[in-house]
Write a protein that holds these residues in place. Structure first.
Motif, PDB file in Angstrom:
ATOM      1  N   ARG A   1      39.985   8.399  25.382  1.00 34.89           N
ATOM      2  CA  ARG A   1      39.245   9.532  25.958  1.00 34.89           C
ATOM      3  C   ARG A   1      37.872   9.099  26.469  1.00 34.89           C
ATOM      4  N   SER A   2      37.334   7.993  25.900  1.00 33.71           N
ATOM      5  CA  SER A   2      36.004   7.535  26.337  1.00 33.71           C
ATOM      6  C   SER A   2      36.026   7.028  27.776  1.00 33.71           C
ATOM      7  N   GLN A   3      37.226   6.815  28.358  1.00 33.48           N
ATOM      8  CA  GLN A   3      37.325   6.341  29.745  1.00 33.48           C
ATOM      9  C   GLN A   3      37.334   7.492  30.764  1.00 33.48           C
ATOM     10  N   ILE A   4      37.366   8.748  30.250  1.00 27.79           N
ATOM     11  CA  ILE A   4      37.443   9.902  31.177  1.00 27.79           C
ATOM     12  C   ILE A   4      36.136  10.057  31.949  1.00 27.79           C
ATOM     13  N   THR A   5      36.257  10.236  33.281  1.00 26.39           N
ATOM     14  CA  THR A   5      35.082  10.588  34.093  1.00 26.39           C
ATOM     15  C   THR A   5      35.476  11.715  35.041  1.00 26.39           C
ATOM     16  N   TYR A   6      34.557  12.604  35.259  1.00 25.22           N
ATOM     17  CA  TYR A   6      34.814  13.710  36.195  1.00 25.22           C
ATOM     18  C   TYR A   6      34.384  13.277  37.580  1.00 25.22           C
ATOM     19  N   VAL A   7      35.255  13.481  38.565  1.00 30.54           N
ATOM     20  CA  VAL A   7      34.947  13.066  39.941  1.00 30.54           C
ATOM     21  C   VAL A   7      35.018  14.291  40.848  1.00 30.54           C
ATOM     22  N   GLU A   8      34.514  14.095  42.079  1.00 30.26           N
ATOM     23  CA  GLU A   8      34.492  15.184  43.059  1.00 30.26           C
ATOM     24  C   GLU A   8      35.884  15.801  43.184  1.00 30.26           C
TER      25      GLU A   8
END
Ligand code: NAD
Length: 353
Positions: free
Chosen positions: A283-290
């Motif tokens: 889960r630490s690899q999750i990033t929110y993108v456009e």
């Protein structure tokens, strides 16, 4: 059913699951008609490729003379039409390929199917069926409540869904105007083994394993209904065999999930099966993108009609099927590694400049 069926798009994700099922679980002869685009993988059919009941025809469905030959050579009793360009983000980058295959290709197939069907003897003509396989995306976006039904109006929001909507209309028109025995299905998001790694679930599994960011569009709260691919295959058989000609059946798994819930579930399964070396969760690899442009907020399915008329229901629970799917990707590097090294390296698609 001891007869010959054509499956268009049989080297794709759902088409290959259908071909495997038809060879393993019926006595049909199966002709797979596929152009082998980037998404077409004959490796997905390795289990059945040697069967005497399986044939492959490397044909583009826009090629009417090739289709004419295939109909003449095999005299099919039925057609499952799955060949399509299927990825929403790619449709934003290159909409015309979607118009060519999904609209022109479908109309070409309908025209050749009609020509073949109109020359059949009475019994074969009465029994012939063509099932056009479509998506719930043609209906556009729901708010926080409500469900799509067969009566929902069309309101597509991507070049993919617009091209599928056009194809659906042509399929109905070939029934209404020419009497061709067409049936339609509109299904929610599928998942399972052999899904091309541009789609959400395999994309997240492979990015996680590769130590990359897990890109979640927007706020991650877009909702989709999810169905295990083998349940979809069983629905397609039920519709082809028992569905009423000219009718549409909506198919879904009664498993609404936000995208972020899907990504969390994938991470949790990977944490269990193949924990990261540093003790952190995937889960630490999750990033929110456009967000995706014109990204539909919510899809949900009311599948009462197919439940009531055809007694079809999903067999798999979402959780057990996702578990099996993640395990399959962990064990099937032989299948996805060449794709990862080739046409689908995990880069972002569908960003409008
Ligand atoms: P996919 O992209 O995995 O496979 C598509 C297949 O069609 C590939 O084998 C490709 O080579 C073939 N193809 C593409 N263009 C062709 C052409 N011009 N002529 C012949 N073959 C061609 O797609 P999928 O996910 O298996 O979807 C199959 C069908 O189901 C599509 O019609 C799609 O719209 C529909 N559908 C998919 C989903 C889903 O969640 N994947 C949900 C509902 C409906």
């Amino acid at each position: 059913m001891s007869r010959t069926v054509l499956v268009t798009g049989g080297a794709g994700f759902i088409g290959s699951a259908l071909v495997r099922h038809l060879i393993h679980c019926t006595d049909c002869r199966v002709v797979n008609v596929d152009a082998l685009t980037y998404a077409g993988r004959l490796e997905s059919l390795h289990e059945v490729a040697e069967s005497p009941r399986y044939r492959f025809e490397h044909v583009d469905i826009q090629d009417t003379s090739a289709l004419l030959r295939v109909f003449q050579d095999y005299s099919p009793a039925a057609v499952f039409h799955l060949a399509a360009e299927s990825h929403v983000d790619r449709s934003i980058d290159g909409p015309l390929d979607f118009v060519r295959t999904n609209v022109v290709g479908t109309a070409s197939l309908l025209a050749e199917a009609r020509r073949y069907w109109s020359q059949l003897h009475e019994k074969e003509k009465r029994d012939f069926r063509i099932l056009h396989v479509s998506t719930d995306e043609v209906y556009g976006s729901l708010g926080s409540t409500g469900h799509f039904t067969e009566c929902s109006s069309y309101d597509p929001n991507s070049p993919y869904s617009a091209s599928k909507a056009a194809a659906d209309h042509f399929a109905r028109v070939w029934h209404r105007v020419y009497g061709l025995p067409v049936l339609l299905t509109n299904c929610s998001n599928n998942f399972g083994p052999f899904q091309f790694p541009e789609k959400l679930i395999p994309h997240m599994i492979l990015c996680a394993l590769e130590g990359r960011e897990l890109p979640v569009y927007g706020d991650g709260k877009n909702v989709r209904d999810w169905l295990y691919v083998e349940d979809h295959v069983r629905a397609l058989l039920a519709v082809l065999e028992q569905g009423r000609v000219g009718e549409t059946y909506i198919v879904g798994g009664d498993a609404e999930r936000q995208n972020i819930q899907i990504v969390h579930a994938v991470c949790d399964l990977l944490d269990e099966f193949r924990p990261r070396g540093d003790g952190l969760s995937y889960r630490s690899q999750i990033t929110y993108v456009e967000d995706r442009r014109a990204h539909d907020r919510r899809y949900a399915i009311d599948a009462t009609k197919i439940h009531a008329e055809l007694d079809w229901r999903p067999v798999e629970s979402f959780e057990s099927a996702l578990r099996r799917t993640v395990q399959w990707y962990l064990e099937s590097q032989w299948w996805w590694e060449p794709i990862r090294a080739g046409t689908c390296g995990g880069e972002r698609l569908g960003v409008v400049a």
